[in-house]
Design an enzyme around this catalytic site. Structure first.
Site, PDB file in Angstrom:
ATOM      1  N   TRP A   8       0.880  -1.251   0.082  1.00  0.00           N
ATOM      2  CA  TRP A   8       0.159  -0.121   0.139  1.00  0.00           C
ATOM      3  C   TRP A   8       0.765   1.456  -0.167  1.00  0.00           C
ATOM      4  CZ3 TRP A   8       2.568   1.425   4.169  1.00  0.00           C
ATOM      5  CH2 TRP A   8       2.624   0.617   5.149  1.00  0.00           C
ATOM      6  N   GLU A  66       2.431 -11.355  11.257  1.00  0.00           N
ATOM      7  CA  GLU A  66       2.317 -12.699  10.463  1.00  0.00           C
ATOM      8  C   GLU A  66       3.117 -13.444  10.218  1.00  0.00           C
ATOM      9  OE1 GLU A  66      -1.429 -10.593   7.730  1.00  0.00           O
ATOM     10  OE2 GLU A  66       0.651 -10.796   6.823  1.00  0.00           O
ATOM     11  N   GLU A  70      -7.580  -8.390  11.434  1.00  0.00           N
ATOM     12  CA  GLU A  70      -7.211  -7.770   9.851  1.00  0.00           C
ATOM     13  C   GLU A  70      -8.382  -8.416   8.982  1.00  0.00           C
ATOM     14  OE1 GLU A  70      -3.590  -7.817   7.753  1.00  0.00           O
ATOM     15  OE2 GLU A  70      -2.405  -7.376   9.605  1.00  0.00           O
TER      16      GLU A  70
END
Length: 879
Positions: A204, A462, A558
């Protein structure tokens, strides 16, 4: 030289202020302590001295080059690639200051933040090195100071080349990922350098590997001692007794005896401790006991107020006051509850604040700007609260935010899930890397643990999932090596340090199975198991209107969908040839593989795509439809999580958190955010204001039966009924209205309040069919509506019969707009271009002839400016 005399607790305090070459110092005679700020104008040059320019500290190289006109806006068009050269050069910051050589017995040169790999010299003599953006550094420099001018120099190495060299030096086995995906246009080996991981690019954001003195620089000089830091953490005992654990970090010149007095005057609490100040840096812990039944607790937004008290810490030596400081203290408890659930395998996963279960409603926070000296967070945090959020996750690929961020979260009641800065990667475990990480974690926990807003520490983003599901194609023969490294870094080091702070829980990763992951040796076979812990879930191909595609998880930390920002946000960083959905610019800004196509494919499932012949209108209509799609998708998923809080179905449920990805943007580009770069609300953020409301009705279908749930986060029971209105797409008068019986909705619960087969419902409403009608619904008690009005489409809008282009007119009075419509209008969107502010409501379904919307301005404007800028779009206007 100006001086003034003021009286503090019976002592005379002489304060001197001296300006010297852009710097200043303050001498306080009662503490015999001198603090000289070295912030301000420095000189900046590159390695071959072809560039030399003024540079502001705190700041970074990119900002300095931009401010001095050497590079235009780094965010303009393709400049992220054009300016790669900046991060491949070495840069030197230089300043000159004057100070008396007989200044004090001990003088420390302090850097609050260096980005990142630096060599520091004073008057040509090496002082020390830095290698961690997240650490504070100090160096003893008294013997290096001289009368007259002193020259301070900081040489910063290219972070890209440094990371590459560190990678080459680690030759025994791979530390993946080597590089980001090509679509991100980023740099490699960011996991070998302790700096903002996303600065080398993310899906992003752009690649701007920064360098600079990103926090303050100062000299601290003293004869006796210096109080470096105060932290305070409350613990609840029993019978309304609290103990405040106060930690003092002190740097003393020599052994001295004295007293420490701790007091909270508002609570009639004061204690004095005798102590010995030892030479060098020491940490001392004190406990202040507080007996009161009137103590006011800190609560998350929506659950109560955020009161604070003032803790005063005073130090005395030989009867003289040597330091006196105040800080805010808040009282709250937090527990992470992981325990068996009746009728379900696995464990619960929810937070109790002050003994009360709390559903976390919010989003994920990424760095608000590529250049930290240009970050402003207050408006973004206020926008989170304005959308009824009570929590944000500070994601582990960015930075530990600056003090002001956490201060605002404390004041607004925003709970913070705080990651440590490791994300989507493996990391080296050489001794020097582990050592700098240990120092980073110690410092950050000391700095941040006084904030009640931080309710949990999490080791990484993660990385458990990356090992468990083999993101990096690690050979089976080497798997144990990587798991050993994982445990060494996050468990044996980070967890061990963090658990000294017993005031909040620690998780090793996110997503994780929590206690179950620990049982499986810290890397679970399936860290996405919905029976445990928190889950990250993304699916861009499956139909987001079908709630059955989403996992019924204990906690969703998320999830999300992309959209494009509005044209007014893109326009300043683009030119006319960029204003097409298939332009080089739109392709360049998309850093997620196939992201632009995925948005259109998802939108096409339920909407006609824009088909205007005018290229600019077609582009702006496409931006609009991506925001409609995103808002509706995240709404569906969030409402599913909220209505799952009180249910266990097939062993899954009791969902107690919904943090969508993501709150904010780092630049003007497509992303998962609900707020555009610059602060403009996307349609999703307006939707969030409703779907995070404290009382909310939610509708869904199962087996052709319509269910409506009443969801309440309130701390009291309610009695509510559901009121359902059926509308034809062709008429603003409801075809019929139905009401359920009044039912009890206990505090903090989700209750099925309405159930009826769709066919039965429509049969009782004249000639309605799925294609010709839609529903709105709300909740009522005996006196008024509770919560927002919601909607439910019985078919995809692209299949709706009778949906035609409405005639919407506006009547503007002051900063309000009254809309008049002659037909049903879905997703009505008001836009005032680049005028900063937000509407009271936007993106709504208009099923009334008139609707008045206010505009909250964030800068001075006029009715004429608003009138000239206002546009109104609804779904039928784009095709």
């Amino acid at each position: 030289l100006n001086h003034k005399t003021i009286s503090v607790m019976g002592f005379s305090l002489f304060e001197f202020k001296l300006k010297s070459l852009e710097h200043s110092y303050t001498l306080q005679s009662n503490t015999d302590h001198l603090s000289m700020s070295l912030n301000g104008k420095w000189r900046l040059s590159n390695s071959n001295a072809s560039l030399s320019l003024p540079a502001q500290v705190p700041g970074c190289v990119h900002s300095a080059l931009q401010q001095q006109g050497y590079v235009p806006d780094p965010y303009f068009r393709f400049n992220d690639v054009s300016y790669r050269w900046i991060a491949f050069d070495n840069w030197t910051y230089t300043t000159t200051f004057t100070v008396s050589p007989e200044i004090k017995q001990k003088v420390l040169l302090m850097f609050d933040g260096v980005d990142t790999v630096g060599s520091i010299s004073l008057n040509g003599i090496a002082v020390g090195k830095t290698d961690n953006m997240f650490c504070r550094y100090d160096f003893s420099v008294r013997d290096l100071l001289k009368d007259g001018d002193n020259v301070l120099q900081v040489v910063l190495l290219s972070p890209v080349l440094y990371a590459s060299e560190r990678r080459k030096a680690h030759s025994s086995y791979r530390i993946p990922p080597e590089c980001p995906p090509d679509v991100q246009k980023g740099e490699c080996h960011v996991n070998f350098i302790r700096k903002e991981q996303s600065s080398f690019s993310w899906d992003w954001g752009p690649s701007f590997p920064t360098m600079g003195l990103w926090k303050g620089v100062q000299l601290e000089a003293f004869d006796v001692l210096q109080l470096i830091q105060v932290s305070s953490v409350p613990f609840y005992s029993t019978c309304s007794q609290w103990r405040m654990q106060v930690e003092l970090h002190i740097d003393a010149v020599q052994t001295a005896h004295g007293q420490i007095t701790l007091s909270i005057p508002e609570l009639d609490s004061e204690q004095t401790f005798q102590m010995q100040f030892l030479p060098g840096k020491t940490k001392s812990n004190f406990t202040l006991f507080i007996n009161t039944v009137q103590l006011k607790l800190w609560w998350p937004n929506g659950y109560g107020e955020q009161p604070f008290y003032r803790l005063t810490v005073r130090g005395f030596q030989d009867g003289f006051l040597i330091f006196n400081t105040q800080s805010k203290v808040y009282f709250r408890t937090v527990e992470l509850i992981q325990e068996p659930i009746v009728g379900s395998p696995g464990l619960s996963f929810y937070f109790r604040i002050n003994g009360k279960p709390v559903f976390l409603k919010g989003s994920n926070w990424i760095p608000a700007h590529s250049f930290q000296d240009q970050v402003t967070s207050d408006n973004l945090l206020q926008s989170a609260v304005d959308a009824n959020m009570n929590a944000l996750r500070v994601w582990g690929g960015g930075v530990y935010e600056q003090d002001l961020f956490y201060d605002i979260c404390d004041e607004l009641g925003i709970m913070v899930w705080q990651d440590f800065m490791f994300a989507c990667a493996t990391y080296p475990t050489e001794a020097d890397f582990i050592q700098t990480v240990r120092e980073e974690v110690v410092q950050q926990v000391q700095r941040l643990k006084s904030h009640p807003s931080i309710i949990i520490w999490s080791g990484n983003n993660e990385n458990e999932a990356a090992l468990a599901t083999d993101w990096f194609n690690i050979p089976a023969s080497q798997r144990l090596t990587y798991i050993k490294d994982y445990v060494m870094l996050y468990v044996n080091n980070i967890k061990k340090i963090v658990q000294e702070d017993q005031s909040r829980p620690f998780l090793v990763s996110s997503p994780t199975n929590g206690a179950e992951s620990e049982q499986e040796g810290w890397v679970a076979e399936n860290p996405y198991d919905p029976h445990y812990g928190d889950v990250h879930f993304y699916s861009y191909i499956l139909d987001c209107w079908d709630w059955r595609t989403f996992p019924r998880t204990r906690f969703a930390s998320e999830y999300g969908f992309q959209s494009w920002p509005s044209f007014s946000t893109l326009q300043p960083v683009s030119v006319k040839e960029d204003w097409s959905y298939d332009s080089n610019f739109t392709s360049h800004r998309q850093h997620h593989e196939d992201g632009n196509q995925q948005m259109i494919q998802q939108a096409a499932l339920h909407f006609h795509l824009p088909n205007a012949t005018d290229p600019l209108k077609r582009f702006t209509d496409t931006l609009y439809i991506t925001q409609v799609m995103q808002a509706q998708c995240v709404k569906t998923q969030t409402e599913f999580y909220r209505r799952s809080r009180s249910e266990i179905i097939e062993g899954k449920g009791h969902t107690m958190g919904a943090l969508y990805w993501q709150l904010n943007d780092i630049w003007q580009a497509p992303s998962w955010s609900s707020i555009e770069f610059g602060g403009k609300w996307k349609m999703l953020h307006y939707f969030a204001r409703s779907f995070f409301a404290a009382v909310l009705p939610v509708a869904f279908e199962e087996d052709d039966t319509l269910f409506i749930y009443a969801i309440s986060d309130l701390s009291r029971d309610l009695k509510l009924r559901a009121v359902v209105s059926v509308f034809s797409w062709t008429d603003l008068n409801p075809v019929c209205t139905l009401s359920s019986d009044m039912l009890l909705v206990p505090e903090g619960s989700a209750v099925a309040i309405f159930k009826q087969p769709v066919a039965t419902l429509l049969a009782g409403c004249g000639n309605c069919t799925r294609l010709t009608c839609l529903l709105t619904f709300h909740l009522e008690d005996n006196s008024s509506q509770q919560g927002p009005t919601n909607h439910h489409f019985l078919c995809s809008p692209k299949d709706a019969q009778g949906l035609h282009r409405p005639n919407i007119t506006e009547n503007k009075i002051g900063f309000t707009v009254t809309l008049h419509s002659d037909s049903v209008a879905p997703f009505v969107w008001l836009d005032v271009g680049n005028i900063p502010g937000r509407f009271s409501s936007n993106g709504f379904l208009m099923v009334s002839r008139n609707r008045t919307v206010g505009f909250n301005v964030w800068r001075p404007t006029s009715v004429a400016e608003l009138t000239a800028s206002l546009t109104v779009t609804s779904l039928r206007d784009i095709y």
